[in-house]
Design a protein around this motif. Structure first.
Motif, PDB file in Angstrom:
ATOM      1  N   GLN A 500       7.649  17.561  -2.228  1.00  0.00           N
ATOM      2  CA  GLN A 500       8.665  16.541  -1.981  1.00  0.00           C
ATOM      3  C   GLN A 500       8.122  15.323  -1.238  1.00  0.00           C
ATOM      4  OE1 GLN A 500      11.907  18.482   0.032  1.00  0.00           O
ATOM      5  NE2 GLN A 500      12.805  19.246  -1.877  1.00  0.00           N
ATOM      6  N   LYS A 501       6.828  15.334  -0.945  1.00  0.00           N
ATOM      7  CA  LYS A 501       6.254  14.172  -0.274  1.00  0.00           C
ATOM      8  C   LYS A 501       6.340  12.958  -1.168  1.00  0.00           C
ATOM      9  CE  LYS A 501       2.888  15.625   3.175  1.00  0.00           C
ATOM     10  NZ  LYS A 501       1.443  15.676   3.508  1.00  0.00           N
ATOM     11  N   PRO A 502       6.779  11.831  -0.647  1.00  0.00           N
ATOM     12  CA  PRO A 502       6.829  10.619  -1.474  1.00  0.00           C
ATOM     13  C   PRO A 502       5.415  10.143  -1.802  1.00  0.00           C
ATOM     14  CG  PRO A 502       7.334  10.097   0.806  1.00  0.00           C
ATOM     15  CD  PRO A 502       7.268  11.592   0.723  1.00  0.00           C
ATOM     16  N   LEU A 503       5.285   9.480  -2.946  1.00  0.00           N
ATOM     17  CA  LEU A 503       3.971   8.942  -3.322  1.00  0.00           C
ATOM     18  C   LEU A 503       3.520   7.880  -2.333  1.00  0.00           C
ATOM     19  CD1 LEU A 503       4.437   8.655  -7.197  1.00  0.00           C
ATOM     20  CD2 LEU A 503       3.246  10.445  -5.921  1.00  0.00           C
ATOM     21  N   VAL A 504       4.457   7.052  -1.903  1.00  0.00           N
ATOM     22  CA  VAL A 504       4.146   5.991  -0.945  1.00  0.00           C
ATOM     23  C   VAL A 504       5.262   5.942   0.102  1.00  0.00           C
ATOM     24  CG1 VAL A 504       3.773   3.524  -0.593  1.00  0.00           C
ATOM     25  CG2 VAL A 504       2.881   4.624  -2.648  1.00  0.00           C
ATOM     26  N   THR A 505       4.883   5.813   1.373  1.00  0.00           N
ATOM     27  CA  THR A 505       5.845   5.682   2.466  1.00  0.00           C
ATOM     28  C   THR A 505       5.807   4.257   2.994  1.00  0.00           C
ATOM     29  OG1 THR A 505       5.563   8.000   3.105  1.00  0.00           O
ATOM     30  CG2 THR A 505       6.531   6.521   4.740  1.00  0.00           C
ATOM     31  N   LEU A 506       6.976   3.646   3.086  1.00  0.00           N
ATOM     32  CA  LEU A 506       7.094   2.270   3.564  1.00  0.00           C
ATOM     33  C   LEU A 506       7.959   2.279   4.828  1.00  0.00           C
ATOM     34  CD1 LEU A 506       6.573  -0.788   2.983  1.00  0.00           C
ATOM     35  CD2 LEU A 506       8.726  -0.776   1.718  1.00  0.00           C
ATOM     36  N   VAL A 507       7.405   1.809   5.954  1.00  0.00           N
ATOM     37  CA  VAL A 507       8.101   1.846   7.237  1.00  0.00           C
ATOM     38  C   VAL A 507       8.146   0.433   7.815  1.00  0.00           C
ATOM     39  CG1 VAL A 507       8.178   2.855   9.541  1.00  0.00           C
ATOM     40  CG2 VAL A 507       7.216   4.169   7.648  1.00  0.00           C
ATOM     41  N   PHE A 508       9.354  -0.069   8.070  1.00  0.00           N
ATOM     42  CA  PHE A 508       9.514  -1.343   8.773  1.00  0.00           C
ATOM     43  C   PHE A 508       9.686  -1.026  10.262  1.00  0.00           C
ATOM     44  CE2 PHE A 508      10.814  -2.339   4.444  1.00  0.00           C
ATOM     45  CZ  PHE A 508      10.129  -3.524   4.224  1.00  0.00           C
ATOM     46  N   ILE A 509       8.726  -1.453  11.050  1.00  0.00           N
ATOM     47  CA  ILE A 509       8.667  -1.089  12.467  1.00  0.00           C
ATOM     48  C   ILE A 509       9.396  -2.129  13.303  1.00  0.00           C
ATOM     49  CG2 ILE A 509       7.114  -0.501  14.368  1.00  0.00           C
ATOM     50  CD1 ILE A 509       4.940   0.056  12.277  1.00  0.00           C
ATOM     51  N   ASP A 510      10.239  -1.645  14.208  1.00  0.00           N
ATOM     52  CA  ASP A 510      10.981  -2.532  15.098  1.00  0.00           C
ATOM     53  C   ASP A 510      10.052  -2.999  16.221  1.00  0.00           C
ATOM     54  OD1 ASP A 510      12.738  -3.870  16.685  1.00  0.00           O
ATOM     55  OD2 ASP A 510      13.994  -2.143  17.187  1.00  0.00           O
ATOM     56  N   VAL A 511       9.663  -4.283  16.174  1.00  0.00           N
ATOM     57  CA  VAL A 511       8.787  -4.864  17.201  1.00  0.00           C
ATOM     58  C   VAL A 511       9.437  -6.127  17.783  1.00  0.00           C
ATOM     59  CG1 VAL A 511       6.594  -3.933  16.384  1.00  0.00           C
ATOM     60  CG2 VAL A 511       7.500  -6.021  15.357  1.00  0.00           C
ATOM     61  N   GLY A 512      10.723  -6.062  18.024  1.00  0.00           N
ATOM     62  CA  GLY A 512      11.427  -7.202  18.607  1.00  0.00           C
ATOM     63  C   GLY A 512      11.583  -8.338  17.618  1.00  0.00           C
ATOM     64  N   GLN A 513      11.244  -9.561  18.049  1.00  0.00           N
ATOM     65  CA  GLN A 513      11.395 -10.724  17.182  1.00  0.00           C
ATOM     66  C   GLN A 513      10.337 -10.789  16.091  1.00  0.00           C
ATOM     67  OE1 GLN A 513      11.442 -14.129  19.817  1.00  0.00           O
ATOM     68  NE2 GLN A 513      13.681 -14.167  19.829  1.00  0.00           N
ATOM     69  N   ILE A 519       2.466   0.711   5.313  1.00  0.00           N
ATOM     70  CA  ILE A 519       2.489   1.285   3.961  1.00  0.00           C
ATOM     71  C   ILE A 519       1.392   2.338   3.892  1.00  0.00           C
ATOM     72  CG2 ILE A 519       2.320   0.802   1.491  1.00  0.00           C
ATOM     73  CD1 ILE A 519       2.894  -2.142   2.156  1.00  0.00           C
ATOM     74  N   THR A 520       1.734   3.561   3.476  1.00  0.00           N
ATOM     75  CA  THR A 520       0.744   4.631   3.385  1.00  0.00           C
ATOM     76  C   THR A 520       1.095   5.589   2.257  1.00  0.00           C
ATOM     77  OG1 THR A 520      -0.311   6.444   4.579  1.00  0.00           O
ATOM     78  CG2 THR A 520       1.977   6.000   5.121  1.00  0.00           C
ATOM     79  N   ASP A 521       0.037   6.111   1.617  1.00  0.00           N
ATOM     80  CA  ASP A 521       0.239   7.154   0.605  1.00  0.00           C
ATOM     81  C   ASP A 521      -0.387   8.472   1.061  1.00  0.00           C
ATOM     82  OD1 ASP A 521      -2.433   6.648   0.420  1.00  0.00           O
ATOM     83  OD2 ASP A 521      -2.482   6.359  -1.753  1.00  0.00           O
ATOM     84  N   GLY A 522      -0.726   8.571   2.336  1.00  0.00           N
ATOM     85  CA  GLY A 522      -1.360   9.774   2.858  1.00  0.00           C
ATOM     86  C   GLY A 522      -2.865   9.673   2.925  1.00  0.00           C
ATOM     87  N   ASP A 523      -3.461   8.837   2.071  1.00  0.00           N
ATOM     88  CA  ASP A 523      -4.912   8.644   2.066  1.00  0.00           C
ATOM     89  C   ASP A 523      -5.294   7.260   2.575  1.00  0.00           C
ATOM     90  OD1 ASP A 523      -5.428  11.205   0.992  1.00  0.00           O
ATOM     91  OD2 ASP A 523      -4.944  10.466  -1.018  1.00  0.00           O
ATOM     92  N   ILE A 524      -4.590   6.260   2.100  1.00  0.00           N
ATOM     93  CA  ILE A 524      -4.872   4.880   2.480  1.00  0.00           C
ATOM     94  C   ILE A 524      -3.649   4.316   3.208  1.00  0.00           C
ATOM     95  CG2 ILE A 524      -5.394   2.557   1.633  1.00  0.00           C
ATOM     96  CD1 ILE A 524      -6.788   3.836  -0.732  1.00  0.00           C
TER      97      ILE A 524
END
Length: 596
Positions: A500-513, A519-524
């Motif tokens: 069930q692991k996604p092929l690519v994980t996309l995370v928008f990180i909260d860093v204030g303004q 972006i990661t696929d587990g390898d890169i």
């Protein structure tokens, strides 16, 4: 039906026998239930209901020892509800001439301080300061102009939950002062306490200086002061699940006190002198390490185990004493882990010892590994509830790391005393033990796998614990037949997680303004922008959560500080392989492998 009622009667008689033999056990259980109910609901109603129920039991039960135990429970309920049912900060507020009392001062090796204050209007609050004025001490009454704000919770995966941490101590807000004035100084006892605290803090500073380049690490491992520890070292302890070693706990006190029985045998102390000497030693260790929440817990549990001959009474006494000092300590994760660990050693230890003897394991190995195995089995449930990573090497790393930390603590106090008296050469045993622990933690980071959301490896281990606990061979054989099913279920959980692991994980990180995207696929892994420099630690926590040691490629959309600062922080920490910037811009990083 007759057999059913006989079994119920047998259980009831057995329970009454345990309570009579361990008079504090029922009071301790009542205390834990009362404090937990108040903490979870935030109101006094559950505690008062429990108090009425226990009070009713006093008049119904005829056994004097049980009635005495319940009476202690009622007194504790009244005290806990009074402390935990007080005012609390519900939102941001500004004030003028608000009265605060100084409950505790925490001094740290980076020369910053933390004040724990209390007011009638806002309850418990915390104040961070660079330097405490000389005229402020524990017990003083302060007049403060400023504002108080509730702590913020985590906004990114893997980020430290500061709000939950403060709430577990009953602290509802962070104080931001504009002006501080002392209205009334504390009494003689509080003044003496403050002077003693300042003296022991100077001793901690001198002791840390003895370790040279490992000053920050020694302060963290031996005294629980993490103010000087590097982010890299802190990250390695977090990833390996050994972060509890950076707060003084029962592991440290067992190491500090390990040489005491040998000293008592050499000097031929009697039981009374041994108790007095060990209590004084625990008080000295508590003062030396700063009496933080974890230190208070570990010190009181060590003193209680010394005073009581049977472990259950010792643990029960520790619950009541710790709860009397601060009821919120009873709901802290550290206390629950220590208490669970102690119960497991008490009840699972003898079964484990019998199991090893049955397998003809040498006695020396049994004596060393049984307490560690039993203690870790008791802490196992917290791997599910605290988000600890699990994997094939997780449990061996926990055992080995705790063992190395205990060994380092054995050498710490003698090495520091001899070094302060006769020269730095005597610090070598403690320093070498500390370096061995740090190297072990660093090497273990590559062996940790799994994810915080699932724990398939825990199932077989928990099942093995049940098999050892099973006293009768018939029950053990029945459990053994279920082992293939448990293993199959564990493998199925792990397989499902991988599929069930996604092929690519996309995370928008909260860093204030600013902006930041991972972006990661587990390898890169690719990081686009990193927010301001001060948000670099936030991005680093997200990388830890996804088990990314180094970002393969970091891309700066442009070099404005709110986009490039976090990338500069990660680059300085050695967590980025290559940085790409627009051709017309210069990368704001040190010289290295940069791409354009």
């Amino acid at each position: 039906m007759k057999e059913y009622f006989l079994q119920r009667r047998h259980i009831r008689l057995k329970l009454s026998e345990v309570i009579r033999d361990n008079i504090l056990a029922l009071s301790a259980v009542t205390a834990l239930i009362c404090v937990s109910a108040n903490y979870l609901t935030g109101t006094m109603i559950p505690g008062l209901v429990e108090g009425l129920a226990v009070l009713t039991g006093i008049f119904v039960i005829k056994d004097k020892r049980i009635r005495l135990s319940l009476s202690i429970g009622v007194l504790f309920i009244l005290y806990a509800t009074a402390v935990m049912g007080g005012p609390s900060c519900s939102g941001e507020a500004s004030f003028k001439d608000e009265v605060f009392s100084v409950q505790r001062i925490e001094r740290r090796l980076d020369l910053t301080s933390r004040l724990y204050l209390r007011s009638r209007e806002y309850g418990r609050v915390i104040l961070n300061m660079d330097m405490i004025p000389e005229d402020i001490s524990t017990g003083d009454i302060l007049i403060i102009d400023g504002s108080v704000r509730p702590p913020e919770g985590p906004t990114n995966p893997g980020e430290f939950d500061y709000e939950k941490y403060l709430r577990s101590m009953g602290i509802g807000g962070i104080l931001y002062p504009d002006d501080i004035r002392v209205r009334e100084h504390s009494g003689v006892i509080s003044l003496m306490e403050d002077r003693i605290g300042r003296y022991f803090f100077s001793l901690r500073v001198q002791s840390a200086e003895l370790f040279g380049e490992y000053k920050g690490e020694s302060g963290a491992v031996f005294t629980g002061d993490t103010s000087l520890i590097s982010d890299k070292t802190r990250r390695e302890f977090d990833i390996t699940g050994l972060s509890h070693l950076l707060a003084v706990s029962g592991t440290h006190f067992s190491g500090f006190l390990m040489g005491f029985p040998l000293f008592a045998d050499i000097t031929r102390m009697d039981r009374k002198k041994e108790i007095i000497f060990q209590l004084l030693l625990c008080l000295f260790l508590g003062s030396f390490t700063g009496w933080s929440g974890s230190v208070t817990r570990a010190a009181f549990m060590s003193m209680a185990s010394c005073l009581c001959r049977d472990p259950l009474s010792g643990m029960s006494l520790a619950v009541l004493v710790i709860g009397a000092s601060d009821p919120y300590l009873l709901v802290s994760r550290g206390f629950l882990m220590s208490f669970s660990c102690g119960l497991s050693v008490r009840f699972l230890g003898p079964r484990l010892r019998a199991f090893f003897e049955e397998k003809k394991v040498p006695g020396a190995i049994t004596a060393v590994f049984v307490p560690v195995l039993a203690g870790r089995a008791g802490m196992l449930p917290f791997c599910l509830f605290t988000g600890a990573r699990t994997g094939f090497f997780t449990i061996p790393i926990l055992w080995a790391g705790s063992f190395l930390a205990s060994c380092a603590c054995v050498f710490y106090i003698p090495s520091v005393i001899l070094s302060l008296l006769f020269g730095d050469i005597f610090i070598l045993p403690a320093k070498l033990s500390l370096v061995a622990l740090l190297r072990f933690v660093s090497l273990s980071t590559d062996l940790i796998g799994g994810s915080p959301e699932s724990a398939p490896y825990i199932l077989p281990f928990a099942f093995l614990v049940l098999m050892i606990l099973a006293g009768k061979d018939r029950i053990r054989r029945s459990l053994l037949r279920m082992l293939p099913l448990i293993l199959a279920l564990s493998i199925a959980l792990e397989t499902t997680e991988q599929l069930q692991k996604p092929l690519v994980t996309l995370v928008f990180i909260d860093v204030g303004q600013g902006d930041s995207c991972l972006i990661t696929d587990g390898d890169i892994s690719i990081l686009i922008d990193g927010g301001r420099y001060e948000y670099g630690r936030t991005v680093s926590s997200v990388l830890d959560y996804y088990l990314i040691d180094k970002v393969d490629i970091a891309v700066m959309s442009h070099i404005d500080e709110d986009h490039s600062g976090g990338i500069r922080y990660l680059y300085e920490e050695g967590r980025i392989e290559r940085v790409y910037t627009p051709a017309e811009d210069k990368a704001p990083c040190p010289s290295g492998d940069l791409g354009y």
